[in-house]
Design a protein around this motif. Structure first.
Motif, PDB file in Angstrom:
ATOM      1  N   MET A   1      35.648  32.414  35.540  1.00 56.98           N
ATOM      2  CA  MET A   1      36.382  32.718  34.309  1.00 56.98           C
ATOM      3  C   MET A   1      37.730  31.996  34.250  1.00 56.98           C
TER       4      MET A   1
ATOM      5  N   THR B   1      37.515  39.646  31.090  1.00 53.20           N
ATOM      6  CA  THR B   1      37.265  40.280  32.383  1.00 53.20           C
ATOM      7  C   THR B   1      37.272  41.801  32.242  1.00 53.20           C
TER       8      THR B   1
ATOM      9  N   THR C   1      34.186  44.365  33.025  1.00 54.23           N
ATOM     10  CA  THR C   1      34.372  45.446  33.997  1.00 54.23           C
ATOM     11  C   THR C   1      34.148  46.811  33.350  1.00 54.23           C
TER      12      THR C   1
ATOM     13  N   ARG D   1      30.322  39.901  38.812  1.00 54.90           N
ATOM     14  CA  ARG D   1      31.656  39.928  39.397  1.00 54.90           C
ATOM     15  C   ARG D   1      32.411  38.692  38.929  1.00 54.90           C
ATOM     16  N   VAL D   2      33.651  38.880  38.539  1.00 58.57           N
ATOM     17  CA  VAL D   2      34.447  37.798  37.940  1.00 58.57           C
ATOM     18  C   VAL D   2      35.306  37.106  38.984  1.00 58.57           C
TER      19      VAL D   2
ATOM     20  N   VAL E   1      38.172  34.347  38.981  1.00 61.15           N
ATOM     21  CA  VAL E   1      39.088  33.671  38.069  1.00 61.15           C
ATOM     22  C   VAL E   1      39.427  32.275  38.577  1.00 61.15           C
TER      23      VAL E   1
ATOM     24  N   ALA F   1      44.564  39.544  35.411  1.00 62.86           N
ATOM     25  CA  ALA F   1      43.118  39.445  35.595  1.00 62.86           C
ATOM     26  C   ALA F   1      42.658  40.274  36.782  1.00 62.86           C
TER      27      ALA F   1
ATOM     28  N   ALA G   1      38.967  41.576  38.165  1.00 66.63           N
ATOM     29  CA  ALA G   1      38.439  40.354  38.768  1.00 66.63           C
ATOM     30  C   ALA G   1      38.291  40.525  40.273  1.00 66.63           C
TER      31      ALA G   1
ATOM     32  N   PHE H   1      40.406  35.020  42.892  1.00 61.02           N
ATOM     33  CA  PHE H   1      40.715  33.831  42.118  1.00 61.02           C
ATOM     34  C   PHE H   1      40.797  32.602  42.999  1.00 61.02           C
TER      35      PHE H   1
ATOM     36  N   SER I   1      35.799  40.325  48.241  1.00 61.13           N
ATOM     37  CA  SER I   1      36.869  39.828  47.378  1.00 61.13           C
ATOM     38  C   SER I   1      37.338  38.482  47.901  1.00 61.13           C
TER      39      SER I   1
END
Length: 232
Positions: A52, A65, A69, A76-77, A79, A92, A97, A100, A122
């Motif tokens: 994203m 996002t 969610t 799962r986002v 970034v 985000a 998110a 990233f 994560s």
């Protein structure tokens, strides 16, 4: 095979990411040029991961996002941002998110990041995350006892929560507490449910916001955790 939706308003970036991912065996099931299209595409295709962009027309990446969610979608986002201190990244992460990466990330690391997020972990690059948190999270004055938002957690759940906030993965928490991995997973799921959150990243942000963890306090554990993951 991991499935991905790529959301970016720049054609060159969007199609470039698609080529990189497909060349490395990842199934790109959809492309989106704005946040609204991203949400619609995710609802339709239900990919494992959404790459994203933050700055997009119609609906930005943060709002997209949050919608993904809030809808309880399994995707799962992850970034993607151009700048390592992009002020929007923090928003985000709060929106749910899973982590990233910089757009300048090498292709192999990008693919590894997608696989990491798809596996339920994560993705928080230490060099970026510590700076981001210190820049954007204002720690409240110290308070006695457990911060109010965490009052519903048991002593063991609070202990697990603190270790998550310091960057430890489930297996590392299990080793630290001398318990089974499945026990840690149960604690993590209960913590997420009690705090009405969907990702470990949100837990980490909350830990800093409540003052449970101070910026920099978990740096050593965080670095050790990242080194451990790099050896796996």
């Amino acid at each position: 095979m991991t499935s991905v939706v790529v959301a970016d308003d720049q054609d060159l970036v969007r199609f470039g990411l698609e080529m990189v991912l497909r060349a490395r065996g990842i199934d790109v099931v959809g492309l989106a040029a704005d946040g609204r299209e991203a949400v619609e595409t995710v609802r339709r295709t239900r990919p494992d991961v959404v790459l994203m962009d933050i700055r997009m027309p119609v609906l930005d990446g943060i709002a997209a996002t949050a919608q993904i969610t809030d809808a309880g979608l399994p995707s799962r986002v992850l970034v993607l941002t151009t700048y390592d201190l992009d002020a929007y990244v923090y928003g985000a992460l709060k929106a749910g998110a899973a982590g990233f990466l910089l757009k300048a990330t090498p292709p192999d690391r990008l693919v590894a990041g997608v696989d990491t997020v798809a596996a339920g972990e994560s993705l928080l690059a230490p060099s970026l995350t510590r700076r981001l948190i210190e820049e954007h999270v204002r720690r409240p004055p110290p308070v006695e006892g457990v911060p109010t938002p965490l009052a519903t957690l048991t002593d063991r759940e609070l202990e697990v929560f603190t270790l998550i906030a310091r960057g430890l993965a489930n297996d590392e928490i299990a080793a630290h507490l001398v318990v089974a991995d499945t026990t840690v997973k149960t604690h993590v799921n209960r913590i997420l449910a009690k705090l009405a959150m969907t990702s470990r990243v949100q837990l980490i942000v909350l830990a800093y916001e409540t003052g449970l963890i101070r910026p920099g306090a978990g740096a050593a554990l965080w670095a050790a955790s990242e080194n451990h993951r790099g050896r796996r």
